[in-house]
Design an enzyme around this catalytic site. Structure first.
Site, PDB file in Angstrom:
ATOM      1  N   ARG A 121      94.584  82.441  28.158  1.00 35.60           N
ATOM      2  CA  ARG A 121      95.771  82.134  28.980  1.00 35.60           C
ATOM      3  C   ARG A 121      96.065  80.639  29.061  1.00 35.60           C
ATOM      4  NH1 ARG A 121      93.783  86.192  32.704  1.00 35.60           N
ATOM      5  NH2 ARG A 121      94.715  88.181  32.123  1.00 35.60           N
ATOM      6  N   LYS A 143     107.417  72.331  23.433  1.00 34.05           N
ATOM      7  CA  LYS A 143     107.943  73.573  22.849  1.00 34.05           C
ATOM      8  C   LYS A 143     107.006  73.978  21.721  1.00 34.05           C
ATOM      9  CE  LYS A 143     112.914  73.349  23.703  1.00 34.05           C
ATOM     10  NZ  LYS A 143     114.251  73.212  23.084  1.00 34.05           N
ATOM     11  N   GLU A 185     116.264  62.968  12.972  1.00 34.67           N
ATOM     12  CA  GLU A 185     115.947  63.193  14.403  1.00 34.67           C
ATOM     13  C   GLU A 185     115.859  61.866  15.157  1.00 34.67           C
ATOM     14  OE1 GLU A 185     115.960  66.205  15.654  1.00 34.67           O
ATOM     15  OE2 GLU A 185     115.220  67.641  14.164  1.00 34.67           O
ATOM     16  N   LYS A 227     113.119  60.994  24.327  1.00 34.25           N
ATOM     17  CA  LYS A 227     112.785  62.411  24.501  1.00 34.25           C
ATOM     18  C   LYS A 227     111.977  62.619  25.778  1.00 34.25           C
ATOM     19  CE  LYS A 227     111.370  66.714  22.620  1.00 34.25           C
ATOM     20  NZ  LYS A 227     111.136  67.582  21.496  1.00 34.25           N
ATOM     21  N   GLU A 237     114.447  73.282  29.820  1.00 38.90           N
ATOM     22  CA  GLU A 237     115.811  73.425  29.299  1.00 38.90           C
ATOM     23  C   GLU A 237     116.676  74.301  30.206  1.00 38.90           C
ATOM     24  OE1 GLU A 237     115.805  73.313  24.983  1.00 38.90           O
ATOM     25  OE2 GLU A 237     117.565  74.596  24.967  1.00 38.90           O
ATOM     26  N   ARG A 242     118.150  68.915  28.512  1.00 40.71           N
ATOM     27  CA  ARG A 242     117.331  69.059  27.298  1.00 40.71           C
ATOM     28  C   ARG A 242     118.140  69.692  26.165  1.00 40.71           C
ATOM     29  NH1 ARG A 242     110.895  70.529  26.667  1.00 40.71           N
ATOM     30  NH2 ARG A 242     110.890  70.250  24.403  1.00 40.71           N
ATOM     31  N   ASN A 246     119.622  69.477  21.137  1.00 36.58           N
ATOM     32  CA  ASN A 246     119.992  70.410  20.069  1.00 36.58           C
ATOM     33  C   ASN A 246     121.219  69.938  19.291  1.00 36.58           C
ATOM     34  OD1 ASN A 246     117.908  72.219  20.706  1.00 36.58           O
ATOM     35  ND2 ASN A 246     119.126  73.064  22.388  1.00 36.58           N
ATOM     36  N   HIS A 249     121.890  71.056  15.772  1.00 36.17           N
ATOM     37  CA  HIS A 249     120.981  72.160  15.451  1.00 36.17           C
ATOM     38  C   HIS A 249     121.701  73.494  15.281  1.00 36.17           C
ATOM     39  CE1 HIS A 249     117.977  69.174  16.294  1.00 36.17           C
ATOM     40  NE2 HIS A 249     116.989  70.019  16.074  1.00 36.17           N
ATOM     41  N   HIS A 253     121.146  75.079  11.966  1.00 31.94           N
ATOM     42  CA  HIS A 253     120.419  76.348  11.908  1.00 31.94           C
ATOM     43  C   HIS A 253     121.166  77.366  11.025  1.00 31.94           C
ATOM     44  CE1 HIS A 253     117.693  79.426  13.425  1.00 31.94           C
ATOM     45  NE2 HIS A 253     118.744  80.227  13.394  1.00 31.94           N
ATOM     46  N   HIS A 267     114.410  71.323   7.431  1.00 35.84           N
ATOM     47  CA  HIS A 267     114.954  71.283   8.795  1.00 35.84           C
ATOM     48  C   HIS A 267     115.731  69.989   9.110  1.00 35.84           C
ATOM     49  CE1 HIS A 267     115.214  72.195  13.056  1.00 35.84           C
ATOM     50  NE2 HIS A 267     114.699  71.002  13.315  1.00 35.84           N
TER      51      HIS A 267
HETATM   52  P1  NAD Z   1     106.038  70.342   8.152  1.00 29.77           P
HETATM   53  O1  NAD Z   1     105.087  70.463   9.250  1.00 29.77           O
HETATM   54  O2  NAD Z   1     106.303  71.530   7.305  1.00 29.77           O
HETATM   55  O3  NAD Z   1     105.578  69.125   7.221  1.00 29.77           O
HETATM   56  C1  NAD Z   1     106.382  68.814   6.103  1.00 29.77           C
HETATM   57  C2  NAD Z   1     105.547  68.690   4.829  1.00 29.77           C
HETATM   58  O4  NAD Z   1     104.907  67.432   4.819  1.00 29.77           O
HETATM   59  C3  NAD Z   1     104.461  69.738   4.670  1.00 29.77           C
HETATM   60  O5  NAD Z   1     104.386  70.091   3.321  1.00 29.77           O
HETATM   61  C4  NAD Z   1     103.200  68.994   5.077  1.00 29.77           C
HETATM   62  O6  NAD Z   1     102.063  69.509   4.455  1.00 29.77           O
HETATM   63  C5  NAD Z   1     103.500  67.601   4.599  1.00 29.77           C
HETATM   64  N1  NAD Z   1     102.881  66.527   5.342  1.00 29.77           N
HETATM   65  C6  NAD Z   1     102.847  66.390   6.692  1.00 29.77           C
HETATM   66  N2  NAD Z   1     102.346  65.197   7.006  1.00 29.77           N
HETATM   67  C7  NAD Z   1     102.016  64.577   5.858  1.00 29.77           C
HETATM   68  C8  NAD Z   1     101.482  63.309   5.557  1.00 29.77           C
HETATM   69  N3  NAD Z   1     101.243  62.412   6.510  1.00 29.77           N
HETATM   70  N4  NAD Z   1     101.250  63.002   4.266  1.00 29.77           N
HETATM   71  C9  NAD Z   1     101.566  63.904   3.293  1.00 29.77           C
HETATM   72  N5  NAD Z   1     102.126  65.087   3.504  1.00 29.77           N
HETATM   73  C10 NAD Z   1     102.338  65.427   4.788  1.00 29.77           C
HETATM   74  O7  NAD Z   1     107.481  69.865   8.653  1.00 29.77           O
HETATM   75  P2  NAD Z   1     108.048  69.021   9.889  1.00 29.77           P
HETATM   76  O8  NAD Z   1     109.368  68.538   9.446  1.00 29.77           O
HETATM   77  O9  NAD Z   1     107.064  68.076  10.420  1.00 29.77           O
HETATM   78  O10 NAD Z   1     108.230  70.142  11.007  1.00 29.77           O
HETATM   79  C11 NAD Z   1     109.190  71.155  10.885  1.00 29.77           C
HETATM   80  C12 NAD Z   1     108.871  72.196  11.919  1.00 29.77           C
HETATM   81  O11 NAD Z   1     108.944  71.602  13.204  1.00 29.77           O
HETATM   82  C13 NAD Z   1     109.832  73.361  11.919  1.00 29.77           C
HETATM   83  O12 NAD Z   1     109.089  74.552  11.994  1.00 29.77           O
HETATM   84  C14 NAD Z   1     110.635  73.185  13.205  1.00 29.77           C
HETATM   85  O13 NAD Z   1     111.055  74.405  13.756  1.00 29.77           O
HETATM   86  C15 NAD Z   1     109.630  72.501  14.076  1.00 29.77           C
HETATM   87  N6  NAD Z   1     110.218  71.700  15.173  1.00 29.77           N
HETATM   88  C16 NAD Z   1     109.715  71.889  16.412  1.00 29.77           C
HETATM   89  C17 NAD Z   1     110.201  71.146  17.460  1.00 29.77           C
HETATM   90  C18 NAD Z   1     109.604  71.318  18.832  1.00 29.77           C
HETATM   91  O14 NAD Z   1     110.136  70.735  19.793  1.00 29.77           O
HETATM   92  N7  NAD Z   1     108.518  72.038  18.958  1.00 29.77           N
HETATM   93  C19 NAD Z   1     111.196  70.188  17.247  1.00 29.77           C
HETATM   94  C20 NAD Z   1     111.670  70.001  15.962  1.00 29.77           C
HETATM   95  C21 NAD Z   1     111.166  70.764  14.911  1.00 29.77           C
HETATM   96  N1  GLY Z   2     113.595  69.647  19.694  1.00 32.01           N
HETATM   97  C1  GLY Z   2     114.331  70.007  20.842  1.00 32.01           C
HETATM   98  C2  GLY Z   2     113.536  70.042  22.091  1.00 32.01           C
HETATM   99  O1  GLY Z   2     112.376  69.701  22.092  1.00 32.01           O
HETATM  100  O2  GLY Z   2     114.042  70.407  23.099  1.00 32.01           O
END
Ligand code: NAD
Ligand code: GLY
Length: 368
Positions: A121, A143, A185, A227, A237, A242, A246, A249, A253, A267
Site C-alpha cells: 500500500r 504522477k 517540455e 512545475k 489536478e 495543474r 497539459n 498534450h 496525444h 512523446h
Molecule cells: P524513455 O523513458 O522511454 O527514455 C527514452 C529513451 O532514452 C529510452 O530508450 C531510454 O533507454 C533512453 N535513455 C534514457 N536515459 C538515457 C541516457 N541518459 N543515456 C542514454 N539513453 C538513455 O522516455 P522519456 O521521454 O524519458 O519518458 C516518456 C514517458 O514519460 C512516457 O511514458 C510518458 O507518458 C511519461 N511522462 C510522464 C509524466 C509524468 O508526470 N509522470 C510526464 C511526462 C511524460
Molecule cells: N506532465 C503533466 C503533469 O505532471 O501534470
C-alpha cells in the site's frame, strides 16, 4: 547545485539539479538507504550507460545494489512489467520505509513509481531521471502510470517520490532525438505562464542543447521550479492549475495515437507539434495573434523539431484525429478541456471547444 523544494502538503521533498549527482548518490540520499541492499529499477540502455557509476557509488558506501533491468521503450509501461516488478520488489522483501531507486527516463519513473505506490500500500522511492524530459517533467509531481490496451497512462496513482536527483551529466549520453523531445517540455513552461523564459529559450535554447552545462542547469532548475509551484498548488489536478501542464498534450496525444505510439513520433516530439497546433488553433479563433503562433513554430523549427502536421504523412483526416481525443483521460462529463493560449506565456483552459471545430482546423493543417 540548484535545490528546488516541492511543497506538497503531505510530504515535501527536494529536487536537486547538478552534474555528478549519481556518483555522489549515497550522501545525497541522506540516510534514506537504510539497508545494505538497495533495489534499483532501470532499463537496458540506461544501465549500459550509467550502471557502472551507480553500482560504484552504492558499493563504495557499503551498499549492494539489486538491479532490475527492463527493456527500454514505452511497451515496458505494461500490466505484465508492473506485475513482474511488484513481484520482484516483494521478493526483495521491500518494506514500506525502504526506498526503491528509479534510474531512467519517464518510462522507468512512471512504472517504478506506480509499483512503489501499490507495494504494501505504498513504499518510498527516489527518482534518478536520466532524460531531459524526465528531469523537467515526469520525475517531479508524483504522477505514475502504466499503459493499457484502452490507452496511455490510464491506470496509475499519485505517489510522490521522496527525493529527485537530476544529474546533468546523464544528458551527455542521451540520444539527440530524446534531448530535443525533452526540450519541448522545457519550452512548455515558458509558453504556459512565463514569456520571459520563452525569450530565454529563444536566446539560449540551441546552446543549451549543444551541451553548455550552466545553461542546462538553469533550464532544468527553472523548469522544475515552475512545475513544483504548480504541483504544490494543485497536486491532484483538481483546481485547473495543474491541467495547464497539459498544453500541447491533447493535440499531441491524438498524433501519438494515430502513429500507434511508435517511434515515428516520440512523446516530446508530439507535445512540441501539439503546442504549435494549440497556438495555431488559438490564433484561428482570434484568441492570440498569428505572429505569436508563428514565433512559437519558428522557435521549435530552429532547433530541429517538426512543426508542420502535413510533414508527418498521416493517412487520416481531422475527424479521425479528433476522435482520438475522445479517449483522453481529461474528458469531463462528455466535454474535453483544451489548453489554449491568449499569447506567449498566457495559457488558459477552454471548456467550450467543439470537437468539430478542432477537426476542421486539423483538416486545414493536414492539407499544409
Ligand atoms: P524513455 O523513458 O522511454 O527514455 C527514452 C529513451 O532514452 C529510452 O530508450 C531510454 O533507454 C533512453 N535513455 C534514457 N536515459 C538515457 C541516457 N541518459 N543515456 C542514454 N539513453 C538513455 O522516455 P522519456 O521521454 O524519458 O519518458 C516518456 C514517458 O514519460 C512516457 O511514458 C510518458 O507518458 C511519461 N511522462 C510522464 C509524466 C509524468 O508526470 N509522470 C510526464 C511526462 C511524460
Ligand atoms: N506532465 C503533466 C503533469 O505532471 O501534470
Amino acid at each position: 547545485m540548484a535545490v528546488i523544494p516541492v511543497d506538497v502538503a503531505a510530504r515535501p521533498y527536494e529536487v536537486r539539479v547538478a552534474a555528478g549527482l549519481l556518483a555522489e548518490l549515497v550522501p545525497h540520499c541522506r540516510g534514506r538507504l537504510r539497508k545494505r541492499t538497495v533495489p534499483i529499477v532501470t532499463d537496458r540502455n540506461v544501465h549500459a550507460a550509467w550502471g557502472d557509476v551507480v553500482e560504484a557509488a552504492l558499493r563504495d558506501s557499503g551498499h549492494e545494489p539489486h538491479w532490475r533491468i527492463l527493456p527500454p521503450g514505452e511497451a515496458t509501461k505494461s500490466w505484465d512489467e508492473l506485475a513482474a516488478t511488484v513481484n520482484w520488489l516483494l521478493a526483495q522483501e521491500v518494506e514500506r520505509g525502504d526506498h526503491i531507486l528509479a534510474l531512467g527516463g519517464g518510462v522507468i519513473g512512471d512504472l517504478t513509481g506506480f509499483a512503489a505506490a501499490i507495494v504494501k500500500r505504498g513504499c518510498q522511492f527516489i527518482q534518478l531521471p536520466t532524460t531531459l524530459l524526465a528531469q523537467v517533467d515526469s520525475s517531479v509531481g508524483g504522477k505514475t502510470a502504466i499503459n493499457t490496451p484502452a490507452g496511455k497512462n490510464l491506470v496509475g496513482a499519485f505517489h510522490q517520490p521522496s527525493l529527485v536527483l537530476a544529474d546533468l551529466a546523464v544528458l551527455d549520453t542521451l540520444p539527440e532525438r530524446e534531448l530535443l523531445a525533452g526540450y519541448a517540455e522545457v519550452v512548455k513552461y515558458g509558453l504556459i505562464a512565463d514569456a520571459g523564459f520563452f525569450s530565454w529559450c529563444d536566446t539560449n535554447g540551441a546552446e543549451m542543447l549543444a551541451g553548455d552545462q550552466s545553461l542546462r542547469e538553469y533550464a532544468v532548475a527553472h523548469s522544475v521550479a515552475h512545475k513544483a509551484r504548480i504541483v504544490a498548488e494543485d497536486e491532484r489536478e483538481t483546481s485547473g492549475k495543474r491541467a495547464l501542464l497539459n498544453l500541447g498534450h491533447t493535440f499531441g496525444h491524438a498524433l501519438e495515437a494515430e502513429t500507434g505510439f511508435s517511434n515515428q513520433l516520440i512523446h516530446g516530439e508530439a507535445v512540441a507539434l501539439g503546442m504549435v497546433l494549440a497556438a495555431r488553433f488559438s490564433a484561428s479563433l482570434e484568441l492570440m495573434p498569428k505572429s505569436s503562433a508563428d514565433h512559437i513554430a519558428d522557435h521549435f523549427a530552429s532547433v530541429g523539431l517538426t512543426v508542420r502536421l502535413s510533414e508527418l504523412g498521416l493517412d487520416c483526416d481531422g475527424q479521425a484525429l479528433a476522435a482520438h481525443m475522445l479517449h483522453d483521460k481529461k474528458m469531463d462529463a462528455g466535454q474535453l478541456p483544451f489548453v489554449l493560449m491568449k499569447g506567449i506565456g498566457a495559457a488558459f483552459i477552454a471548456k467550450d471547444v467543439e470537437l468539430s471545430q478542432v477537426a476542421q482546423f486539423l483538416d486545414r493543417e493536414l492539407a499544409g
